[in-house]
Design a protein around this motif. Sequence first.
Motif, PDB file in Angstrom:
ATOM      1  N   ALA A 135       2.952  -0.757  -4.705  1.00 28.52           N
ATOM      2  CA  ALA A 135       3.026  -0.109  -3.388  1.00 28.52           C
ATOM      3  C   ALA A 135       2.962  -1.144  -2.278  1.00 28.52           C
ATOM      4  CB  ALA A 135       1.890   0.904  -3.238  1.00 28.52           C
ATOM      5  N   HIS A 166      -5.493  -1.629   1.879  1.00 31.87           N
ATOM      6  CA  HIS A 166      -4.885  -0.311   2.108  1.00 31.87           C
ATOM      7  C   HIS A 166      -4.996   0.075   3.578  1.00 31.87           C
ATOM      8  CE1 HIS A 166      -4.170   3.982   1.897  1.00 31.87           C
ATOM      9  NE2 HIS A 166      -5.411   4.216   2.263  1.00 31.87           N
ATOM     10  N   TRP A 193      10.749   4.798   1.015  1.00 36.44           N
ATOM     11  CA  TRP A 193       9.338   4.396   0.883  1.00 36.44           C
ATOM     12  C   TRP A 193       8.429   5.618   0.795  1.00 36.44           C
ATOM     13  CZ3 TRP A 193       5.853   2.421   5.335  1.00 36.44           C
ATOM     14  CH2 TRP A 193       4.698   1.835   4.825  1.00 36.44           C
ATOM     15  N   GLY A 233       6.373   6.938  -2.570  1.00 35.66           N
ATOM     16  CA  GLY A 233       4.930   7.170  -2.510  1.00 35.66           C
ATOM     17  C   GLY A 233       4.552   8.513  -3.100  1.00 35.66           C
ATOM     18  N   CYS A 251       6.327  -2.800  -1.854  1.00 31.46           N
ATOM     19  CA  CYS A 251       7.226  -1.908  -1.094  1.00 31.46           C
ATOM     20  C   CYS A 251       6.880  -1.929   0.383  1.00 31.46           C
ATOM     21  CB  CYS A 251       7.138  -0.487  -1.639  1.00 31.46           C
ATOM     22  SG  CYS A 251       7.699  -0.285  -3.335  1.00 31.46           S
ATOM     23  N   PRO A 266      -2.386   6.195  -0.639  1.00 31.17           N
ATOM     24  CA  PRO A 266      -1.206   5.606   0.016  1.00 31.17           C
ATOM     25  C   PRO A 266      -0.082   6.590   0.273  1.00 31.17           C
ATOM     26  CG  PRO A 266      -2.051   4.128  -1.680  1.00 31.17           C
ATOM     27  CD  PRO A 266      -2.835   5.407  -1.806  1.00 31.17           C
ATOM     28  N   ALA A 267       0.170   7.506  -0.656  1.00 28.35           N
ATOM     29  CA  ALA A 267       1.274   8.457  -0.494  1.00 28.35           C
ATOM     30  C   ALA A 267       1.099   9.347   0.726  1.00 28.35           C
ATOM     31  CB  ALA A 267       1.396   9.333  -1.742  1.00 28.35           C
ATOM     32  N   PHE A 314       2.607   6.839  -5.963  1.00 35.65           N
ATOM     33  CA  PHE A 314       1.404   6.249  -5.382  1.00 35.65           C
ATOM     34  C   PHE A 314       0.479   7.316  -4.799  1.00 35.65           C
ATOM     35  CE2 PHE A 314       4.825   2.967  -4.699  1.00 35.65           C
ATOM     36  CZ  PHE A 314       4.465   2.208  -5.799  1.00 35.65           C
ATOM     37  N   VAL A 325      -1.167   0.190  -7.565  1.00 35.54           N
ATOM     38  CA  VAL A 325      -1.008   0.076  -6.114  1.00 35.54           C
ATOM     39  C   VAL A 325      -0.407  -1.270  -5.715  1.00 35.54           C
ATOM     40  CG1 VAL A 325      -3.283  -0.892  -5.586  1.00 35.54           C
ATOM     41  CG2 VAL A 325      -2.175   0.625  -3.931  1.00 35.54           C
TER      42      VAL A 325
END
Length: 470
Positions: A64, A120, A27, A31, A67, A442-443, A35, A61
């Motif tokens: 994302a 988010h 994950w 990212g 995931c 997000p990453a 992401f 996203v």
Amino acid sequence: MEAGSARVGGVRLEGGGGWVTGLWGVWFGLGLLKFGNPVIMEKFVERPSEWLEWVLSPWPVAYAYVCAVVVLGVTWVRGRGGRWPGPGWLLALPALWFGWQCLSALVTVDGALTRLTLPHFAVCVVSFYAGAVCLGRWTTLRGAWAWVTAALLAVVLYGVDQRFRGLPETREFILQHEAAHWRDFPEDERRKWEQAGTLIRTPEGWRAHPKLLEKAQSLRISSTLFYPNTLAAALLLFSPVVLWALGTTDRLTPAARAFSVATVGGGVVACLYWSGSKAGWLVALGLAFLVFWVRPWPARVRAWVLAWVLGSGLALFAVRYAGFFERGAPSVAARLDYWRAAWLTAWEHPLLGTGPGTFQRPYEQIKPPEAEMARLAHNDYLQQASDSGWPGALFYTVWVVGLLVRTGRLVRRRPDREVFYIWLGLVAWAVQSLVEFSLYIPALAWPAFGLAGWLLAAVENRSTGAAGRT
């Protein structure tokens, strides 16, 4: 009881990492590769339409979130029965912060931006609690670091290619089209570039925006991340623990370990340098200072090492950015404009702010006419005050500082352990958030919250004498 496990307060703590921690590593790595854009800029990320775009381009996203649901759902199921670590006030702050974001969303000045931001933030908070309660049952995350190492190496290699091939070719492409007033550029692409603000229609024909021309002259790399400073933040968050994992793995010979650390570490330093991130370079020097400061070396040896590291690092900084300061440090002046706008907005809307993710709306009204437009405040703490009022900023800031201080008191005594290097990465993330917007990517934000939760659990379990038995 399985080998490599222990019990604390009736809860079994497991060692060895396992497939759940490996899932988190996948994950985190995905990212880094896909992401790395701010969530409020989702409209600029198109869904890949062919296999090469799936490999090379960022993903929307929405993928994302899929995931995140899978990883966090599996973690909650597999790690159920975990204990709540740490003091209640520290555990409550993320929930209070997110609750305040929801209240602020009721008065938002831009519902579209808030709808992009709020989910988010929800993943951020759930990641923290999943890390603290469920993932905290594992006494090591070593199972995650192989995947993160592979992703970080891909980021480094992409950055090297960008520096020596991608950016020079892009610069030539832009300058050639600019000389022809973009007449041979496809019409539909011109419209997209105009909507993005990179092309301007003039009586003489199409012209590139001055900022695009300025970027075309730059060789600052961003690799798979949003822009150069985001790349620097990613390198600083993950590289300390990745280098620790490479240097301590028992799957490589001592020579292979040394070669791996030197290769990946050298690539990280090179990409950090090519990113041109001033703050990133200074934060990296701060991390180096902490690493050597806590070493149980004789005082004289430690002083000489610190003097060499800081002296050479600052000298390189002065040489690298001499031209930047001669031009009056334009990015510093721009950030001061953003921070002033966020400060004024926070005082105009002290209780609930203008809504999560909406800094750009008041900034449009406040900024000087000659100032560059910005969608984010380049300071996560001030943006919390602007977007959700002073209570939202207080909840978030106290949580970040409180968690790092509480965990730092214990991990600094064990500078050879995994927890220390995760703590270093989180310190870098928190400090660089003073001048960047890592909270909205997000990453960076999802791993930071998840690792913060696991770190708190690991430190609290160690304080009872149970954690660390792997």
